[in-house]
Scaffold this motif. Structure first.
Motif, PDB file in Angstrom:
ATOM      1  N   MET A   1       0.855  -1.164   0.000  1.00 12.20           N
ATOM      2  CA  MET A   1       0.000   0.000   0.000  1.00 12.20           C
ATOM      3  C   MET A   1       0.903   1.229   0.000  1.00 12.20           C
ATOM      4  O   MET A   1       1.952   1.237   0.635  1.00 12.20           O
ATOM      5  CB  MET A   1      -0.900  -0.018   1.236  1.00 12.20           C
ATOM      6  CG  MET A   1      -1.791   1.212   1.332  1.00 12.20           C
ATOM      7  SD  MET A   1      -2.924   1.165   2.722  1.00 12.20           S
ATOM      8  CE  MET A   1      -4.109  -0.018   2.127  1.00 12.20           C
ATOM      9  N   VAL A   2       0.450   2.258  -0.705  1.00 11.61           N
ATOM     10  CA  VAL A   2       1.165   3.531  -0.740  1.00 11.61           C
ATOM     11  C   VAL A   2       0.226   4.614  -0.237  1.00 11.61           C
ATOM     12  O   VAL A   2      -0.867   4.790  -0.774  1.00 11.61           O
ATOM     13  CB  VAL A   2       1.641   3.876  -2.170  1.00 11.61           C
ATOM     14  CG1 VAL A   2       2.313   5.238  -2.196  1.00 11.61           C
ATOM     15  CG2 VAL A   2       2.580   2.795  -2.698  1.00 11.61           C
ATOM     16  N   PHE A   3       0.660   5.325   0.808  1.00 10.57           N
ATOM     17  CA  PHE A   3      -0.104   6.460   1.311  1.00 10.57           C
ATOM     18  C   PHE A   3       0.576   7.725   0.802  1.00 10.57           C
ATOM     19  O   PHE A   3       1.687   8.055   1.210  1.00 10.57           O
ATOM     20  CB  PHE A   3      -0.169   6.476   2.841  1.00 10.57           C
ATOM     21  CG  PHE A   3      -0.977   7.635   3.362  1.00 10.57           C
ATOM     22  CD1 PHE A   3      -2.361   7.593   3.337  1.00 10.57           C
ATOM     23  CD2 PHE A   3      -0.353   8.771   3.846  1.00 10.57           C
ATOM     24  CE1 PHE A   3      -3.112   8.673   3.791  1.00 10.57           C
ATOM     25  CE2 PHE A   3      -1.092   9.841   4.302  1.00 10.57           C
ATOM     26  CZ  PHE A   3      -2.472   9.795   4.276  1.00 10.57           C
ATOM     27  N   ALA A   4      -0.110   8.416  -0.102  1.00 11.89           N
ATOM     28  CA  ALA A   4       0.461   9.608  -0.719  1.00 11.89           C
ATOM     29  C   ALA A   4      -0.475  10.802  -0.623  1.00 11.89           C
ATOM     30  O   ALA A   4      -0.290  11.799  -1.319  1.00 11.89           O
ATOM     31  CB  ALA A   4       0.805   9.321  -2.183  1.00 11.89           C
ATOM     32  N   ALA A   5      -1.463  10.717   0.244  1.00  6.04           N
ATOM     33  CA  ALA A   5      -2.443  11.807   0.361  1.00  6.04           C
ATOM     34  C   ALA A   5      -1.846  12.986   1.114  1.00  6.04           C
ATOM     35  O   ALA A   5      -0.958  12.835   1.946  1.00  6.04           O
ATOM     36  CB  ALA A   5      -3.692  11.308   1.083  1.00  6.04           C
ATOM     37  N   GLY A   6      -2.363  14.153   0.807  1.00 10.41           N
ATOM     38  CA  GLY A   6      -1.963  15.363   1.516  1.00 10.41           C
ATOM     39  C   GLY A   6      -3.135  16.318   1.566  1.00 10.41           C
ATOM     40  O   GLY A   6      -3.970  16.339   0.664  1.00 10.41           O
ATOM     41  N   GLY A   7      -3.193  17.098   2.627  1.00  2.83           N
ATOM     42  CA  GLY A   7      -4.309  18.004   2.846  1.00  2.83           C
ATOM     43  C   GLY A   7      -4.350  19.201   1.920  1.00  2.83           C
ATOM     44  O   GLY A   7      -5.309  19.959   1.930  1.00  2.83           O
ATOM     45  N   GLY A   8      -3.334  19.385   1.108  1.00  2.00           N
ATOM     46  CA  GLY A   8      -3.343  20.481   0.149  1.00  2.00           C
ATOM     47  C   GLY A   8      -2.988  21.825   0.763  1.00  2.00           C
ATOM     48  O   GLY A   8      -2.797  21.958   1.956  1.00  2.00           O
ATOM     49  N   ALA A   9      -2.924  22.811  -0.093  1.00  2.00           N
ATOM     50  CA  ALA A   9      -2.466  24.146   0.299  1.00  2.00           C
ATOM     51  C   ALA A   9      -3.627  25.096   0.555  1.00  2.00           C
ATOM     52  O   ALA A   9      -3.534  26.286   0.323  1.00  2.00           O
ATOM     53  CB  ALA A   9      -1.559  24.701  -0.794  1.00  2.00           C
ATOM     54  N   ASP A  10      -4.743  24.570   1.067  1.00  2.00           N
ATOM     55  CA  ASP A  10      -5.930  25.397   1.231  1.00  2.00           C
ATOM     56  C   ASP A  10      -5.957  26.199   2.531  1.00  2.00           C
ATOM     57  O   ASP A  10      -6.869  26.980   2.763  1.00  2.00           O
ATOM     58  CB  ASP A  10      -7.193  24.543   1.128  1.00  2.00           C
ATOM     59  CG  ASP A  10      -7.269  23.481   2.219  1.00  2.00           C
ATOM     60  OD1 ASP A  10      -6.404  23.462   3.116  1.00  2.00           O
ATOM     61  OD2 ASP A  10      -8.193  22.664   2.159  1.00  2.00           O
ATOM     62  N   GLY A  11      -4.990  26.000   3.407  1.00  2.00           N
ATOM     63  CA  GLY A  11      -4.960  26.747   4.654  1.00  2.00           C
ATOM     64  C   GLY A  11      -5.881  26.204   5.728  1.00  2.00           C
ATOM     65  O   GLY A  11      -6.033  26.812   6.784  1.00  2.00           O
ATOM     66  N   ASN A  12      -6.495  25.060   5.515  1.00  2.00           N
ATOM     67  CA  ASN A  12      -7.433  24.477   6.461  1.00  2.00           C
ATOM     68  C   ASN A  12      -6.672  23.613   7.475  1.00  2.00           C
ATOM     69  O   ASN A  12      -6.204  22.528   7.153  1.00  2.00           O
ATOM     70  CB  ASN A  12      -8.463  23.644   5.709  1.00  2.00           C
ATOM     71  CG  ASN A  12      -9.536  23.084   6.603  1.00  2.00           C
ATOM     72  OD1 ASN A  12      -9.285  22.673   7.720  1.00  2.00           O
ATOM     73  ND2 ASN A  12     -10.750  23.047   6.077  1.00  2.00           N
ATOM     74  N   VAL A  13      -6.564  24.106   8.708  1.00  2.00           N
ATOM     75  CA  VAL A  13      -5.814  23.410   9.751  1.00  2.00           C
ATOM     76  C   VAL A  13      -6.398  22.026  10.028  1.00  2.00           C
ATOM     77  O   VAL A  13      -5.657  21.041  10.113  1.00  2.00           O
ATOM     78  CB  VAL A  13      -5.790  24.262  11.042  1.00  2.00           C
ATOM     79  CG1 VAL A  13      -5.244  23.468  12.218  1.00  2.00           C
ATOM     80  CG2 VAL A  13      -4.962  25.516  10.828  1.00  2.00           C
TER      81      VAL A  13
END
Length: 149
Positions: free
Chosen positions: A1-13
Motif C-alpha cells: 500500500m502507498v499512502f500519498a495523500a496530503g491536505g493540500g495548500a488550502d490553509g485548512n488546519v
C-alpha cells in the motif's frame, strides 16, 4: 500500500490533521485488516526538525501531522518505507534523484517521487528505512540500491 495523500495548500488546519495524520493512521489499519504488510508513506522533508516559535499555524499543524504519522508507521508491525520529498513540482520527471537520511532541501517532480516509490517497492532492503528525496544526478534505481546497502 502507498499512502500519498496530503491536505493540500488550502490553509485548512483541521484538514491537515484529518488527511495527513488520520488518513495515514486509517490506511495503516486498513492495510493490517486486509493482510497487506508492505507500506510506503510519502511524508515531507525536514518534519523532524524543530520549528521556529513564529511558525505559521497551518504549516506547524501540517509538519506535526506528517511527523506523527511517520512515528506511528515506524511503530507499526508493517514492512514500511517512508519517503520525505522536498518541494513537489509538476515538472516532467528526470529519473534522477538524491536520496538519503539527510539531504539538502530541494525540489523534486511528482513523477520522480512516483518512480522512487516504485523502486523502493521492489527493494527488500528498503524496508524499515526512511529517506529524504530531492531531484539529483543519480538514476532512481541506483539511488535506492545505494541507500539500501
Amino acid at each position: 500500500m502507498v499512502f500519498a495523500a496530503g491536505g493540500g495548500a488550502d490553509g485548512n488546519v483541521e484538514r491537515k490533521r484529518t488527511v495527513d495524520l488520520e488518513g495515514s493512521l486509517k490506511s495503516v489499519e486498513g492495510a493490517r485488516q486486509a493482510g497487506i504488510s508492505r507500506f510506503v508513506q510519502i511524508s515531507a522533508i525536514g518534519v523532524d526538525d524543530p520549528l521556529p516559535e513564529d511558525t505559521e499555524e497551518v504549516w506547524r499543524v501540517y509538519v506535526e501531522a506528517k511527523r506523527d504519522a511517520d512515528a506511528a508507521l515506524r511503530d507499526s508491525d508493517l514492512a514500511w518505507t517512508i519517503l520525505r520529498p522536498g518541494r513537489l513540482t509538476d515538472d516532467p520527471g528526470t529519473g534522477r534523484i538524491t536520496l538519503g537520511e539527510d539531504v539538502a532541501r530541494g525540489d523534486i517532480s511528482r513523477a520522480d517521487v512516483a518512480a522512487t516509490v516504485a523502486a523502493v517497492l521492489d527493494e527488500d532492503a528498503a524496508v524499515h528505512r526512511q529517506w529524504a528525496v530531492v531531484g539529483g544526478e543519480t538514476p532512481v534505481a541506483d539511488a535506492v540500491r545505494h541507500a539500501s546497502a
